[in-house]
Each structure stands twice: as C-alpha cells, then as structure tokens.
Design an enzyme around this catalytic site. Structure first.
Site, short mmCIF file in Angstrom:
data_model
loop_
_atom_site.label_atom_id
_atom_site.label_comp_id
_atom_site.label_asym_id
_atom_site.label_seq_id
_atom_site.Cartn_x
_atom_site.Cartn_y
_atom_site.Cartn_z
N ARG A 83 0.84 -1.20 0.00
CA ARG A 83 0.00 0.00 0.00
C ARG A 83 0.87 1.26 0.00
O ARG A 83 0.55 2.25 -0.66
CB ARG A 83 -0.95 -0.01 1.20
CG ARG A 83 -1.99 1.10 1.13
CD ARG A 83 -3.06 0.93 2.18
NE ARG A 83 -2.53 1.01 3.53
CZ ARG A 83 -3.22 0.71 4.62
NH1 ARG A 83 -4.48 0.29 4.53
NH2 ARG A 83 -2.68 0.82 5.82
N LYS A 185 -2.37 6.75 1.40
CA LYS A 185 -2.28 7.10 2.82
C LYS A 185 -1.37 8.33 2.97
O LYS A 185 -0.26 8.24 3.52
CB LYS A 185 -1.79 5.90 3.63
CG LYS A 185 -2.25 5.92 5.07
CD LYS A 185 -2.19 4.55 5.67
CE LYS A 185 -2.28 4.57 7.18
NZ LYS A 185 -3.48 5.19 7.73
N GLU A 221 -15.93 6.18 4.67
CA GLU A 221 -15.03 5.85 5.77
C GLU A 221 -15.69 6.20 7.11
O GLU A 221 -16.57 7.06 7.17
CB GLU A 221 -13.74 6.67 5.68
CG GLU A 221 -12.91 6.42 4.44
CD GLU A 221 -11.82 5.38 4.65
OE1 GLU A 221 -11.87 4.62 5.66
OE2 GLU A 221 -10.92 5.33 3.81
N1 PLP Z 1 -9.27 4.17 6.60
C1 PLP Z 1 -8.43 5.15 6.96
C2 PLP Z 1 -8.73 6.54 6.51
C3 PLP Z 1 -7.30 4.86 7.73
O1 PLP Z 1 -6.47 5.82 8.13
C4 PLP Z 1 -7.06 3.53 8.13
C5 PLP Z 1 -5.88 3.18 8.89
O2 PLP Z 1 -4.89 2.79 8.37
C6 PLP Z 1 -7.97 2.54 7.72
C7 PLP Z 1 -9.06 2.89 6.96
C8 PLP Z 1 -7.77 1.11 8.09
O3 PLP Z 1 -6.74 0.52 7.34
P1 PLP Z 1 -5.91 -0.68 7.92
O4 PLP Z 1 -6.87 -1.75 8.27
O5 PLP Z 1 -5.01 -1.08 6.80
O6 PLP Z 1 -5.17 -0.17 9.10
C1 COI Z 2 -4.16 2.99 11.45
O1 COI Z 2 -5.14 2.35 11.78
O2 COI Z 2 -3.03 2.50 11.37
C2 COI Z 2 -4.27 4.40 11.11
O3 COI Z 2 -3.45 4.88 10.39
C3 COI Z 2 -5.40 5.15 11.69
C4 COI Z 2 -5.04 6.44 12.38
C5 COI Z 2 -4.27 6.26 13.62
C6 COI Z 2 -4.48 7.47 11.46
#
Ligand code: PLP
Ligand code: COI
Length: 340
Positions: A83, A185, A221
């Site tokens: 990612r 991200k 989201e």
């Molecule tokens: N959506 C957003 C905007 C986020 O910042 C995160 C965190 O990383 C997620 C979703 C969840 O992603 P992940 O499950 O890869 O941590």
């Molecule tokens: C995560 O879940 O890793 C995120 O990046 C969410 C937040 C702390 C920005």
C-alpha cells in the site's frame, strides 16, 4: 535491550510514547541507503522540504503482537509495504521495496522488544512507517531526497472503551475527491479530517462518517477506519470505492468472515439510506481493530444497530477470530504472520 520497562499496559490509550530505537534510511542519488537504527527521535530536515510545503509525504500503520509463548509477530506487513508503494507512486516518491520495509519493521520491533506489551494485556506495539520528501526545493515538484523512517509506540485502544460500541455522526465535509488521493495514505487526507473530527467529538460522537463526495449517498469511511455492516441475513458487507483507503483489516475480515465464519461477503456500494438493512455495524482498521458502532446520526435522526451499550454477537465473533489470528492463538491463512 530486553530490560523491563514500567508501563501499566492495561491503561494505555492510543498515544505516542517514545521508545528507544527507530529505523531511518535516506534516498539520495537515486537509491536508498542501507538504513540503520538510531536513538534520536528528532528529524533534522531542510526548511524547504516538500513534505512540509506540498504534502509530499505518506505513512503506514501496523502492529507487532506478543504471542502466548512470548514470541513477537507482525500481521501482514507485506500488505502495508504494497500500500505504501501505491501511495508513493501517486505522489511521485521512491517506493520502499517490500523486503526493506518488512526488514525495517522487524528491526524496530526487535530493538524495542521491551515495549512490546505482554500477551493478554490488550495492548500492542504500533509501528508507524513514513516516507517524506526532504532537501532544498522551492517550486512545486518532487524532491530529490527522501527519508524512510519507522518508529513505534506501545498502544491501547484507538476508540475509548475498546469493544464497547461508540456512536458516529455523518459529516458534511468530504474526505477525498473522486480521482483524488483518498486511496493513498497521505497526510493531507488527515489534515482535512481534523475539523470534522473535532466537530463530531464536540457534538458527543467518537468521530464522523464520510460519504462519497460525488453523490453524498454512500458510506466511505468511519473516521480513520473502514465501515462494515452485518445484514439481517448474516452477510458481511463493506463499501467499495476508489476513494476509500483499502484497509488491510477490512480485507482480512472479508476472508475471516467467509472462510472462518462461513458467511457470505459483499464489497459494494453501501447507501446511508440502507442502514436498516444492518443488524450490526463496525469500524475496522489497524488502530481501531474492530470498534462496534452503536449508532449513526444522519440528518438529525439516530439510527441504532444492535445496541449502544453491548457488542453484537457477529461483531464479537469477528473480533475474537481476528485477534486470535493476530496473537497466534488461531491458525492464520498462509502468509499473514511474519515472525520477528
Ligand atoms: N481508513 C483510513 C482513513 C485509515 O487511516 C485507516 C488506517 O490505516 C484505515 C481505513 C484502516 O486501514 P488498515 O486496516 O489497513 O489499518
Ligand atoms: C491505522 O489504523 O493504522 C491508522 O493509520 C489510523 C489512524 C491512527 C491514522
């Protein structure tokens, strides 16, 4: 390196706690250097760094878990590497190869071993990789130099209460534009979220829900987490959109729901008007893990799912299965666990 630290693991929240080592690698003359662990938690960068002016920066988030036998393991770090590579392509930064990314995470978890919370405390070691454009640049263009850093912090639950349901409202602000950077991200997505988050908290909610910016009819989201709902006939449903951050937890849950819990799963448009279809709902992410959604306020009306005080049975089962896999208590699908 493995001397004990005095931390009340059970009372940790999602806050920065300085640990002993972080990894840093520099991109110069078209390549990454070998990278090393350092003790200093301050970065010394040019005032004209593109990360500071033009948002040429990105980050990731993943966790290291302590198993029952005391080992340390990472959950799907290769997915975070992939990612981050996508994000870097979107904002013209050099990609960090998967092997280098995973090696850096392993080094940081190992060097900060004493900060990896004990099994059974509910706390974990959160790893925060980032890439930033640095050096002397004035015009709007990509930098010639970059830093790849991985630091870590022991953390507890992102949303206060952990597995207690929390409520969200729907914000009028948009998180990401169609064909923008919503699936990357990048920090800019989060800068724009600070005000709607503050407004949601001041109105008594844990955070806010973002709708799709084009039609404002579909859920995108839940703050910094993805949404899922459990239909009345037990389907696991989660939104699909090009401007959602593709959550590694969400894709893991799609597999867990299907292969471990025998549920039908759907990744599709989820309309804010169809909340009645769901008997349970949750937010999922690395930081959020699974946070049950008690209710969602939309246009002045509160829609309650299972309960605002108790987690629903399907959400609970998903949470237990996910945590069991991450902590090494249940067998993981092949390739999900990386030992440190
Ligand atoms: N959506 C957003 C905007 C986020 O910042 C995160 C965190 O990383 C997620 C979703 C969840 O992603 P992940 O499950 O890869 O941590
Ligand atoms: C995560 O879940 O890793 C995120 O990046 C969410 C937040 C702390 C920005």
């Amino acid at each position: 390196m493995s001397a004990k630290v005095e931390i009340d693991w059970g009372s940790l929240s999602f806050e920065y706690k300085k640990t002993d080592y972080r990894y840093i690698s520099r991109w110069e003359n078209g390549k990454w250097d070998e990278g090393k662990l350092i003790e200093d938690n301050k970065l010394h960068i040019s005032e004209s760094s593109t990360a500071l002016h033009y948002g040429q920066q990105c980050f990731e988030g993943l966790k290291a878990y302590r198993t029952k036998s005391g080992d340390i393991q990472l959950f799907r770090p290769d997915m975070n590497a992939a990612r981050m590579q996508n994000t870097c392509r979107r904002i013209l930064m050099p990609e960090v190869p998967t092997e280098k990314f995973v090696d850096a995470c392993r080094q940081v978890a190992k060097a900060n071993e004493k900060y990896v919370p004990p099994y059974g405390t509910g706390a974990t070691l959160y790893l925060r990789p980032l890439v930033i454009g640095v050096g002397d640049v004035l015009g709007v263009k990509p930098a010639d130099e970059y830093l790849f850093v991985v630091f870590c912090s022991p953390v507890g639950p992102y949303f206060k209460g952990g597995m207690t349901p929390v409520n969200f409202n729907v914000t009028d602000y948009d998180r990401a534009a169609p064909n923008g950077t919503g699936a990357a991200k990048v920090g800019g997505n989060y800068g724009g979220s600070l005000l709607p988050h503050k407004m949601a908290v001041e109105a008594g909610f844990a955070d806010c829900i973002y709708l799709d910016p084009a039609s404002r009819t579909k859920i995108e989201e839940v703050g910094a987490a993805n949404f899922f709902g459990i239909t009345r006939d037990d389907k696991f449903v989660t939104p699909y959109s090009e401007s959602i951050l593709p959550s590694i937890t969400k894709y893991s849950l799609l597999k867990i729901a299907e292969d471990y819990l025998g549920m039908e799963v759907q990744e599709r448009d989820v309309y804010i008007d169809e909340l009645d279809e769901f008997k349970e709902a949750g937010a999922c992410g690395t930081a959020a893990v699974i946070t049950p959604i008690g209710g969602i306020e939309y246009k002045g009306k509160m829609h309650v799912f299972h309960s605002t005080t108790e987690v629903g049975p399907v959400t609970k089962k998903l949470y237990e299965t996910l945590c069991a896999i991450q902590l090494g208590d249940a067998e993981a699908p092949e390739g999900w666990i990386f030992k440190v």
